[in-house]
Design an enzyme around this catalytic site. Structure first.
Site, PDB file in Angstrom:
ATOM      1  N   ASP A   1      83.032 -49.083  50.007  1.00  0.00           N
ATOM      2  CA  ASP A   1      82.023 -50.137  50.180  1.00  0.00           C
ATOM      3  C   ASP A   1      81.381 -50.404  48.829  1.00  0.00           C
ATOM      4  OD1 ASP A   1      80.413 -51.155  53.028  1.00  0.00           O
ATOM      5  OD2 ASP A   1      79.455 -51.571  51.093  1.00  0.00           O
TER       6      ASP A   1
ATOM      7  N   GLU B   1      88.737 -56.606  66.129  1.00  0.00           N
ATOM      8  CA  GLU B   1      87.984 -55.486  66.707  1.00  0.00           C
ATOM      9  C   GLU B   1      87.072 -56.004  67.805  1.00  0.00           C
ATOM     10  OE1 GLU B   1      88.008 -52.049  66.159  1.00  0.00           O
ATOM     11  OE2 GLU B   1      86.759 -52.321  67.931  1.00  0.00           O
TER      12      GLU B   1
ATOM     13  N   LEU C   1      84.776 -53.815  69.495  1.00  0.00           N
ATOM     14  CA  LEU C   1      83.756 -52.806  69.830  1.00  0.00           C
ATOM     15  C   LEU C   1      82.399 -53.443  70.056  1.00  0.00           C
ATOM     16  CD1 LEU C   1      81.545 -52.097  67.358  1.00  0.00           C
ATOM     17  CD2 LEU C   1      83.575 -51.135  66.328  1.00  0.00           C
TER      18      LEU C   1
ATOM     19  N   LYS D   1      90.005 -63.021  69.474  1.00  0.00           N
ATOM     20  CA  LYS D   1      88.693 -62.467  69.121  1.00  0.00           C
ATOM     21  C   LYS D   1      87.576 -63.487  69.328  1.00  0.00           C
ATOM     22  CE  LYS D   1      85.395 -60.155  67.716  1.00  0.00           C
ATOM     23  NZ  LYS D   1      84.849 -59.052  68.486  1.00  0.00           N
TER      24      LYS D   1
ATOM     25  N   ALA E   1      70.416 -62.323  83.216  1.00  0.00           N
ATOM     26  CA  ALA E   1      69.600 -63.402  82.650  1.00  0.00           C
ATOM     27  C   ALA E   1      68.425 -62.788  81.889  1.00  0.00           C
ATOM     28  CB  ALA E   1      69.101 -64.298  83.768  1.00  0.00           C
ATOM     29  N   GLY E   2      67.900 -63.530  80.939  1.00  0.00           N
ATOM     30  CA  GLY E   2      66.758 -63.038  80.182  1.00  0.00           C
ATOM     31  C   GLY E   2      66.555 -63.826  78.923  1.00  0.00           C
TER      32      GLY E   2
ATOM     33  N   CYS F   1      77.100 -60.829  65.999  1.00  0.00           N
ATOM     34  CA  CYS F   1      78.409 -61.341  66.425  1.00  0.00           C
ATOM     35  C   CYS F   1      78.336 -62.607  67.264  1.00  0.00           C
ATOM     36  CB  CYS F   1      79.170 -60.246  67.166  1.00  0.00           C
ATOM     37  SG  CYS F   1      79.631 -58.886  66.086  1.00  0.00           S
TER      38      CYS F   1
ATOM     39  N   LYS G   1      69.690 -55.450  71.086  1.00  0.00           N
ATOM     40  CA  LYS G   1      70.070 -54.792  72.336  1.00  0.00           C
ATOM     41  C   LYS G   1      69.676 -53.328  72.222  1.00  0.00           C
ATOM     42  CE  LYS G   1      74.614 -53.655  72.721  1.00  0.00           C
ATOM     43  NZ  LYS G   1      76.086 -53.758  72.616  1.00  0.00           N
TER      44      LYS G   1
ATOM     45  N   ARG H   1      69.903 -58.061  63.517  1.00  0.00           N
ATOM     46  CA  ARG H   1      70.460 -59.352  63.113  1.00  0.00           C
ATOM     47  C   ARG H   1      70.328 -60.353  64.274  1.00  0.00           C
ATOM     48  NH1 ARG H   1      76.234 -57.499  60.679  1.00  0.00           N
ATOM     49  NH2 ARG H   1      76.053 -56.019  62.390  1.00  0.00           N
TER      50      ARG H   1
HETATM   51  N1  LIG Z   1      79.245 -55.026  64.319  1.00  0.00           N
HETATM   52  C1  LIG Z   1      80.075 -55.171  65.342  1.00  0.00           C
HETATM   53  O1  LIG Z   1      79.779 -54.790  66.466  1.00  0.00           O
HETATM   54  C2  LIG Z   1      81.417 -55.848  65.138  1.00  0.00           C
HETATM   55  C3  LIG Z   1      82.378 -55.746  66.151  1.00  0.00           C
HETATM   56  C4  LIG Z   1      83.581 -56.423  65.995  1.00  0.00           C
HETATM   57  C5  LIG Z   1      83.822 -57.172  64.867  1.00  0.00           C
HETATM   58  N2  LIG Z   1      82.863 -57.253  63.910  1.00  0.00           N
HETATM   59  C6  LIG Z   1      83.171 -58.028  62.694  1.00  0.00           C
HETATM   60  O2  LIG Z   1      83.407 -57.072  61.671  1.00  0.00           O
HETATM   61  C7  LIG Z   1      82.966 -57.551  60.405  1.00  0.00           C
HETATM   62  C8  LIG Z   1      81.961 -56.587  59.807  1.00  0.00           C
HETATM   63  O3  LIG Z   1      80.832 -56.571  60.624  1.00  0.00           O
HETATM   64  P1  LIG Z   1      79.693 -55.464  60.471  1.00  0.00           P
HETATM   65  O4  LIG Z   1      78.787 -55.641  61.630  1.00  0.00           O
HETATM   66  O5  LIG Z   1      80.312 -54.137  60.221  1.00  0.00           O
HETATM   67  O6  LIG Z   1      78.968 -55.972  59.137  1.00  0.00           O
HETATM   68  P2  LIG Z   1      78.077 -55.125  58.122  1.00  0.00           P
HETATM   69  O7  LIG Z   1      77.299 -56.114  57.356  1.00  0.00           O
HETATM   70  O8  LIG Z   1      77.373 -54.030  58.853  1.00  0.00           O
HETATM   71  O9  LIG Z   1      79.144 -54.417  57.162  1.00  0.00           O
HETATM   72  C9  LIG Z   1      79.899 -55.096  56.211  1.00  0.00           C
HETATM   73  C10 LIG Z   1      80.058 -54.153  55.007  1.00  0.00           C
HETATM   74  O10 LIG Z   1      80.984 -54.709  54.082  1.00  0.00           O
HETATM   75  C11 LIG Z   1      80.544 -54.341  52.773  1.00  0.00           C
HETATM   76  N3  LIG Z   1      81.224 -55.191  51.781  1.00  0.00           N
HETATM   77  C12 LIG Z   1      80.997 -56.488  51.492  1.00  0.00           C
HETATM   78  N4  LIG Z   1      81.863 -56.895  50.535  1.00  0.00           N
HETATM   79  C13 LIG Z   1      82.647 -55.838  50.234  1.00  0.00           C
HETATM   80  C14 LIG Z   1      83.744 -55.642  49.340  1.00  0.00           C
HETATM   81  N5  LIG Z   1      84.219 -56.624  48.577  1.00  0.00           N
HETATM   82  N6  LIG Z   1      84.307 -54.429  49.278  1.00  0.00           N
HETATM   83  C15 LIG Z   1      83.861 -53.415  50.047  1.00  0.00           C
HETATM   84  N7  LIG Z   1      82.830 -53.544  50.920  1.00  0.00           N
HETATM   85  C16 LIG Z   1      82.243 -54.748  51.014  1.00  0.00           C
HETATM   86  C17 LIG Z   1      79.037 -54.499  52.845  1.00  0.00           C
HETATM   87  O11 LIG Z   1      78.385 -53.814  51.804  1.00  0.00           O
HETATM   88  C18 LIG Z   1      78.748 -53.926  54.236  1.00  0.00           C
HETATM   89  O12 LIG Z   1      78.480 -52.536  54.185  1.00  0.00           O
HETATM   90  C19 LIG Z   1      82.428 -58.957  60.689  1.00  0.00           C
HETATM   91  O13 LIG Z   1      83.478 -59.882  60.506  1.00  0.00           O
HETATM   92  C20 LIG Z   1      82.049 -58.897  62.154  1.00  0.00           C
HETATM   93  O14 LIG Z   1      82.033 -60.170  62.764  1.00  0.00           O
HETATM   94  C21 LIG Z   1      81.673 -56.589  64.000  1.00  0.00           C
HETATM   95  O1  LIG Z   2      74.398 -59.882  80.631  1.00  0.00           O
HETATM   96  C1  LIG Z   2      74.097 -59.853  79.438  1.00  0.00           C
HETATM   97  C2  LIG Z   2      74.828 -59.109  78.469  1.00  0.00           C
HETATM   98  C3  LIG Z   2      74.435 -59.143  77.136  1.00  0.00           C
HETATM   99  N1  LIG Z   2      73.347 -59.871  76.757  1.00  0.00           N
HETATM  100  C4  LIG Z   2      72.958 -59.922  75.330  1.00  0.00           C
HETATM  101  O2  LIG Z   2      74.083 -60.312  74.570  1.00  0.00           O
HETATM  102  C5  LIG Z   2      74.019 -59.774  73.257  1.00  0.00           C
HETATM  103  C6  LIG Z   2      75.320 -59.138  72.851  1.00  0.00           C
HETATM  104  O3  LIG Z   2      75.557 -57.999  73.631  1.00  0.00           O
HETATM  105  P1  LIG Z   2      76.925 -57.168  73.481  1.00  0.00           P
HETATM  106  O4  LIG Z   2      78.058 -58.099  73.634  1.00  0.00           O
HETATM  107  O5  LIG Z   2      76.849 -56.012  74.389  1.00  0.00           O
HETATM  108  O6  LIG Z   2      76.769 -56.650  71.990  1.00  0.00           O
HETATM  109  P2  LIG Z   2      77.621 -56.701  70.656  1.00  0.00           P
HETATM  110  O7  LIG Z   2      77.587 -55.319  70.119  1.00  0.00           O
HETATM  111  O8  LIG Z   2      77.120 -57.838  69.836  1.00  0.00           O
HETATM  112  O9  LIG Z   2      79.145 -56.980  71.071  1.00  0.00           O
HETATM  113  C7  LIG Z   2      79.743 -58.276  71.111  1.00  0.00           C
HETATM  114  O10 LIG Z   2      80.119 -58.700  69.814  1.00  0.00           O
HETATM  115  C8  LIG Z   2      81.046 -57.796  69.152  1.00  0.00           C
HETATM  116  C9  LIG Z   2      81.281 -58.340  67.758  1.00  0.00           C
HETATM  117  O11 LIG Z   2      82.191 -59.380  67.744  1.00  0.00           O
HETATM  118  C10 LIG Z   2      82.318 -57.707  69.975  1.00  0.00           C
HETATM  119  O12 LIG Z   2      83.227 -56.832  69.321  1.00  0.00           O
HETATM  120  C11 LIG Z   2      81.989 -57.222  71.376  1.00  0.00           C
HETATM  121  O13 LIG Z   2      83.161 -57.170  72.165  1.00  0.00           O
HETATM  122  C12 LIG Z   2      80.968 -58.167  71.994  1.00  0.00           C
HETATM  123  O14 LIG Z   2      80.572 -57.690  73.289  1.00  0.00           O
HETATM  124  C13 LIG Z   2      72.826 -58.806  73.263  1.00  0.00           C
HETATM  125  O15 LIG Z   2      71.716 -59.443  72.652  1.00  0.00           O
HETATM  126  C14 LIG Z   2      72.557 -58.581  74.738  1.00  0.00           C
HETATM  127  O16 LIG Z   2      71.206 -58.302  75.014  1.00  0.00           O
HETATM  128  C15 LIG Z   2      72.616 -60.604  77.702  1.00  0.00           C
HETATM  129  O17 LIG Z   2      71.638 -61.273  77.367  1.00  0.00           O
HETATM  130  N2  LIG Z   2      73.018 -60.564  79.016  1.00  0.00           N
END
Ligand SMILES: NC(=O)c1ccc[n+]([C@@H]2O[C@H](COP(=O)([O-])OP(=O)(O)OC[C@H]3O[C@@H](n4cnc5c(N)ncnc54)[C@H](O)[C@@H]3O)[C@@H](O)[C@H]2O)c1
Ligand SMILES: O=c1ccn([C@@H]2O[C@H](COP(=O)(O)OP(=O)(O)O[C@H]3O[C@H](CO)[C@@H](O)[C@H](O)[C@H]3O)[C@@H](O)[C@H]2O)c(=O)[nH]1
Length: 440
Positions: free
Chosen positions: A30, A148, A150, A204, A252-253, A260, A323, A330
């Site tokens: 990173d 991904e 998650l 995705k 709802a809420g 994301c 959540k 964010r």
């Molecule tokens: N957070 C989630 O739940 C989740 C789930 C699925 C997919 N995603 C996707 O995954 C990606 C990352 O999301 P995140 O939530 O982990 O973001 P984040 O901001 O927490 O992490 C991104 C990281 O990348 C680093 N970075 C930036 N430029 C870099 C470079 N050139 N070399 C090495 N490191 C570098 C940053 O310093 C930071 O630590 C996004 O595209 C997001 O949409 C996130």
């Molecule tokens: O019935 C519901 C369910 C969720 N939420 C809200 O929706 C948001 C997102 O929730 P959740 O999807 O559980 O969280 P994330 O960790 O952002 O995960 C989503 O975004 C990720 C990043 O892309 C994906 O990988 C996941 O599959 C996708 O669920 C939160 O603010 C929740 O409070 C509601 O308001 N009502």
């Protein structure tokens, strides 16, 4: 296998640690030196249940290292790209500059046979563009896109035991390499879909679009429920019994937030417009609008509950993260509500089990009180915006003794209205019958 993970944020740090659990040798890279220092000391730089345990065991095994130097990825043969793709400052599209920089950084260290694996969420068409960059300057390496899915709060489990694996590949060898990476998950029966780049990228963004649509659908029903005296929670329960619909994501809420869903539906819309297909996903603009309206509705409800003005009144906001079980603020609906109420002159005190540090960095103008009992003292209004367990479990009688006025807005519909009303509270949910008891 030797694996590098470029980008160690919410996604990458979990992915790197989980890859060690799946049996691999991993280096996490990173550009953020502070984050890498923490990870190298086996300290998670953010709150994620289960991460401390797998980070500690992976580090102790000697098979997990962290570095700020991309050259340390040179020994790996599979390189996951997990950097951020935030919304651009000037628009709704995804900012791909971090992905482009990560690929540029990797290029000099790629070897014949290496596989670069995109994990970040990107607009459809990105993988094909990057594949041609790697084909030109990647020294015989190739690209796969493996989105991904998650969820924060369940990230460890979702990574080790995903619902499905999606491989966007250009050749069979890439799929075979990914099968080796995920051998343990596949042996446990995880379904796997092998497809082209565009389909993998679209799976995705359309998954997130669907989830966002489901939430905005039920929030739209909540608006109608309110206008008619119906109860959206009972409505959702009844809908959910239809297995074609399902009960999940029908809460709802105050709506969805986080790093994301909001940015991904906007980026999807922007990409569809670029492709001349904006009309096909125009409904996502409405999904976004309904979602943002929910935040405003909570603010309006607070004004109404305080007789027309929040000015000078103490409002306790329960929750700042987007959540529960995450410290991520964010695009948090909770923080948005807190900031709006503060802007209207309220004396806002926000509390949260994990998110205060991150919230304070973004909104230092708010007052934060980590101690729940202290926060609630002398409140004129309590607003529950993030459904952390301690807030769901609040005892209305005990809390009632320390507040100035027994008025609560349950912006996540997680409290039992009858119990709160019986303890003398003026309770308002979102789209829940506001009158007295409903026969069950
Ligand atoms: N957070 C989630 O739940 C989740 C789930 C699925 C997919 N995603 C996707 O995954 C990606 C990352 O999301 P995140 O939530 O982990 O973001 P984040 O901001 O927490 O992490 C991104 C990281 O990348 C680093 N970075 C930036 N430029 C870099 C470079 N050139 N070399 C090495 N490191 C570098 C940053 O310093 C930071 O630590 C996004 O595209 C997001 O949409 C996130
Ligand atoms: O019935 C519901 C369910 C969720 N939420 C809200 O929706 C948001 C997102 O929730 P959740 O999807 O559980 O969280 P994330 O960790 O952002 O995960 C989503 O975004 C990720 C990043 O892309 C994906 O990988 C996941 O599959 C996708 O669920 C939160 O603010 C929740 O409070 C509601 O308001 N009502």
């Amino acid at each position: 296998m030797r694996i590098s993970v470029i980008g160690c944020g919410y996604l990458g740090a979990v992915h790197a640690s989980a890859m060690v659990e799946l049996g691999h040798d991993v280096v996490g890279v990173d550009v953020d030196g502070a984050k890498i220092a923490q990870l190298a000391a086996a300290k998670p730089p953010f709150f994620e249940p289960g991460l401390p345990e797998i980070l500690t065991s992976a580090s102790a095994s000697g098979r997990l290292r962290f570095s700020t130097d991309i050259a340390d990825a040179a020994d790996a043969t599979v390189h996951f790209v997990a950097v951020g793709t935030p919304q651009t400052r000037d628009g709704r599209a995804a900012d791909l500059s971090y992905v482009d920089a990560a690929i540029e950084g990797l290029l000099p260290f790629l070897k014949p046979g290496d596989l670069v694996v995109g994990k970040s969420t990107v607009p459809v068409g990105t993988a094909a563009r990057l594949a041609s960059v790697i084909a030109g300057r990647g020294n015989g390496a190739t690209l796969a896109w493996n989105p991904e899915f998650l969820r924060e709060g369940y990230a460890v489990r979702d990574t080790i035991e995903p619902d499905r694996l999606v491989y966007g590949v250009a050749d069979e060898r890439a799929a075979a390499v990914l099968d080796e990476v995920y051998a343990a998950a596949l042996a446990a029966g995880t379904p796997r879909i092998v497809t082209d780049y565009a389909t993998a990228e679209l799976v995705k963004v359309s998954a997130n679009a669907f989830l966002a649509t489901k939430i905005s659908f039920i929030n739209a029903m909540a608006e109608i429920a309110e206008a008619t005296g119906a109860d959206v929670t009972q409505l959702a329960d009844a809908l959910g019994h239809d297995t074609r619909i399902g009960r999940r994501f029908l809460n709802a809420g105050v709506g969805f937030g986080g790093g994301c869903l909001p940015k991904d539906i906007r980026a999807f819309t922007a990409r569809a417009e670029e492709l001349g297909r904006g009309e096909s996903v125009v409904f996502l603009k409405e999904v976004d609008a309904i979602n943002l309206r929910q935040r405003q509705r909570v603010v309006d409800r607070a004004i109404e509950a305080l007789g027309g003005s929040v000015h000078g009144r103490k409002i306790v906001v329960l929750g700042v993260t987007f959540k529960p079980e995450s410290d991520d603020v964010r695009d948090s609906p909770a923080l948005d509500v807190a900031v709006q109420l503060k802007g209207l002159g309220a004396d806002v005190v926000a509390t949260d089990p994990q998110g205060i540090e991150n919230a304070r960095l973004r909104h230092p103008q708010l007052s934060y009180e980590p101690d729940l009992d202290l926060a609630l003292r002398d409140a004129d209004l309590v607003v529950l915006v993030t459904e952390w367990r301690p807030y769901r479990d609040l005892d209305p009688v005990r809390v009632g003794a320390s507040v100035r006025a027994r008025t609560i807005i349950d912006a996540r519909n997680v409290l039992d209205p009858e119990t709160w009303r019986a303890a003398g509270w003026h309770y308002r949910g979102m789209g829940r019958a506001s009158g007295a008891s409903v026969l069950s």
